[in-house]
Write a protein that holds these residues in place. Structure first.
Motif, PDB file in Angstrom:
ATOM      1  N   GLU A 228      34.436  47.747  56.374  1.00 43.26           N
ATOM      2  CA  GLU A 228      33.312  48.328  56.399  1.00 43.26           C
ATOM      3  C   GLU A 228      33.349  50.039  55.189  1.00 43.26           C
ATOM      4  O   GLU A 228      32.117  50.515  54.556  1.00 43.26           O
TER       5      GLU A 228
ATOM      6  N   TRP B 216      35.591  49.943  51.839  1.00 38.01           N
ATOM      7  CA  TRP B 216      34.577  49.009  50.896  1.00 38.01           C
ATOM      8  C   TRP B 216      33.351  50.728  50.722  1.00 38.01           C
ATOM      9  O   TRP B 216      33.004  50.619  49.758  1.00 38.01           O
TER      10      TRP B 216
ATOM     11  N   ARG C  37      32.462  52.311  47.260  1.00 35.51           N
ATOM     12  CA  ARG C  37      31.178  52.089  46.285  1.00 35.51           C
ATOM     13  C   ARG C  37      30.927  53.719  46.178  1.00 35.51           C
ATOM     14  O   ARG C  37      30.067  53.281  45.276  1.00 35.51           O
TER      15      ARG C  37
ATOM     16  N   ASP D 167      27.551  44.609  40.582  1.00 33.62           N
ATOM     17  CA  ASP D 167      26.615  44.913  42.269  1.00 33.62           C
ATOM     18  C   ASP D 167      27.561  45.388  42.710  1.00 33.62           C
ATOM     19  O   ASP D 167      28.111  44.702  43.567  1.00 33.62           O
TER      20      ASP D 167
ATOM     21  N   ALA E  51      26.777  46.888  45.347  1.00 34.55           N
ATOM     22  CA  ALA E  51      26.815  46.751  47.386  1.00 34.55           C
ATOM     23  C   ALA E  51      27.165  45.103  47.103  1.00 34.55           C
ATOM     24  O   ALA E  51      27.672  45.139  48.693  1.00 34.55           O
ATOM     25  N   THR E  52      28.337  44.543  46.640  1.00 35.84           N
ATOM     26  CA  THR E  52      28.754  43.305  46.763  1.00 35.84           C
ATOM     27  C   THR E  52      30.986  43.492  46.873  1.00 35.84           C
ATOM     28  O   THR E  52      31.784  42.774  46.783  1.00 35.84           O
TER      29      THR E  52
ATOM     30  N   LYS F  99      34.092  44.539  47.043  1.00 32.84           N
ATOM     31  CA  LYS F  99      35.042  44.327  47.908  1.00 32.84           C
ATOM     32  C   LYS F  99      36.387  44.827  47.426  1.00 32.84           C
ATOM     33  O   LYS F  99      36.733  44.302  46.698  1.00 32.84           O
TER      34      LYS F  99
ATOM     35  N   GLY G 250      36.833  37.901  50.328  1.00 32.11           N
ATOM     36  CA  GLY G 250      36.321  38.504  49.542  1.00 32.11           C
ATOM     37  C   GLY G 250      36.337  39.524  49.163  1.00 32.11           C
ATOM     38  O   GLY G 250      35.353  40.238  48.281  1.00 32.11           O
TER      39      GLY G 250
ATOM     40  N   THR H 250      37.199  41.423  45.788  1.00 29.79           N
ATOM     41  CA  THR H 250      36.579  41.319  44.779  1.00 29.79           C
ATOM     42  C   THR H 250      37.918  42.206  43.524  1.00 29.79           C
ATOM     43  O   THR H 250      37.337  41.922  42.419  1.00 29.79           O
TER      44      THR H 250
ATOM     45  N   GLU I 191      37.473  39.919  39.202  1.00 31.54           N
ATOM     46  CA  GLU I 191      36.136  40.645  39.096  1.00 31.54           C
ATOM     47  C   GLU I 191      36.875  42.346  38.218  1.00 31.54           C
ATOM     48  O   GLU I 191      36.487  42.564  37.425  1.00 31.54           O
TER      49      GLU I 191
END
Length: 197
Positions: free
Chosen positions: A41, A44, A48, A57, A59-60, A62, A111, A113, A140
Motif C-alpha cells: 500500500e 502503490w 499514485r 483510474d 485509485a486502482t 498497482k 493485481g 496493472t 494497462e
C-alpha cells in the motif's frame, strides 16, 4: 575477481561462461505476498501520488518491477558504456514462454496493472516483444528501458512495444545514450557540481 567492461574483458568473460551458465539463471518467479500489505500500500500510494494522473483510474493502479529478460543490446556482446558496472551485461537472454507466462501470471494474480521491466535496453529486444505479443499479454501500462539511437534507428520496434500496452508505454531513455562522447567518457552521476545525465 576484478571486473571490467572493456571489450577484451567482456569477450573473455563471455567465452568462459559459454555453456556453463544456465540460460534461466537469474529468472525467478517472485512470491509477491512475502511483503506485507502495508508495504505494498505504501509503494502503490507513493506511485499514485506522483504518477496517478497518467492513468485512467489512479485509485486502482498497482505497480511493480518485473524481470522479463537479461542483458543490454547496446553491448552487442562486445562493448558496454564506460560507466556501466553491471556484470554479465553482454549475456543477452530472453527467457522461455513458460517462464514469462508464470512470472506475468504471478504479478496479475497479485493485481499488478503497471509494470516496470528492469531489462536494460529492452526496446531493442525484438524477440522479447514478439514473444509477449504471441502470449497475448496486454498490461494497462508498461515502462521499459531504451536507447535514443535504438528508437531513432528502429521505429518499428517502438511500434511493437506501444502495441503491447493498453493505455500507456513509457520508454525510460537516458539522454547520454544518443551521445557518443558521453558514452565513451562516461558521466559522474553522483557529482552535484558536474551534474548528471
Amino acid at each position: 575477481p576484478v571486473r571490467s567492461n572493456e571489450s577484451s574483458v567482456l569477450k573473455a568473460e563471455m567465452a568462459a561462461r559459454k555453456g556453463v551458465i544456465d540460460p534461466l539463471d537469474g529468472f525467478v518467479v517472485p512470491n509477491l505476498s512475502l511483503f506485507p500489505s502495508d508495504y505494498w500500500e505504501g509503494v502503490w500510494g507513493r506511485y499514485r501520488r506522483v504518477y496517478g494522473h497518467k492513468h485512467p483510474d489512479p485509485a486502482t493502479v498497482k505497480n511493480a518491477l518485473v524481470h522479463l529478460a537479461q542483458g543490454c543490446t547496446r553491448t552487442q556482446g562486445t562493448a558496454a558504456c564506460t560507466y556501466c558496472t553491471i556484470y554479465g551485461i553482454g549475456d543477452i537472454r530472453v527467457p522461455s514462454k513458460s517462464y514469462l507466462t508464470r512470472v506475468l501470471e504471478a504479478h496479475e494474480r497479485f493485481g499488478i496493472t503497471t509494470f516496470f521491466n528492469v531489462t536494460d535496453s529492452a526496446l531493442e529486444m525484438a524477440s522479447l516483444a514478439a514473444r509477449l505479443h504471441t502470449m497475448g499479454w496486454r498490461p494497462e501500462a508498461l515502462t521499459i528501458y531504451g536507447r535514443a539511437q535504438g528508437m531513432a534507428g528502429s521505429p518499428k520496434l517502438l511500434d511493437q512495444w506501444v502495441a503491447l500496452a493498453r493505455d500507456r508505454l513509457l520508454v525510460n531513455c537516458g539522454m547520454d545514450s544518443g551521445d557518443a562522447r558521453v558514452l565513451h567518457t562516461g558521466v559522474v552521476k553522483s557529482s552535484v557540481i558536474r551534474g548528471s545525465m
